[in-house]
Design a protein around this motif. Structure first.
Motif: not given
Length: 105
Positions: A45, A69, A72, A87, A89, A93-94
């Motif tokens: 992340a 995710l 994205q 990812l 994020c 957030e993960m």
């Protein structure tokens, strides 16, 4: 979205299979870190300021938040790389997404 989701999962599976190597005597040889146990995969992340690696179960691939995710990530990074899946994020957030996945599972 069903067909799009299936396509993403297939691309991810193919990408994860590329990390497996075979020795000369046809015995599978893991080219995966020891902390990534069977039934799991590694993701990173990342946002502008921070990155963190997570080892997540394959069951995350069925959760809507995680699939978003992946979509994205496919748009931003593609699937043409080795190692952990990146990812887009933040690590915070993960952690929130994983907490939601584990509490609804």
């Amino acid at each position: 979205m069903g067909m799009k989701k299936n396509g993403l999962v297939r691309k991810l599976q193919k990408s994860l299979q590329l990390g497996k190597k075979f020795s000369t005597d046809d015995q599978p040889e893991r080219d995966v870190p020891e902390d990534v146990k069977e039934g799991h995969f590694a993701v990173i992340a990342t946002d502008e300021d921070e990155l963190k690696r997570f080892v997540v179960p394959l069951s995350c691939l069925t959760h809507t938040l995680f699939l978003r995710l992946l979509e994205q990530a496919a748009e931003e990074y593609g699937f043409d790389h080795e190692g952990a899946l990146t990812l887009p994020c933040s690590p915070c957030e993960m952690e929130r997404i994983l907490a939601l996945i584990y509490t609804t599972a």
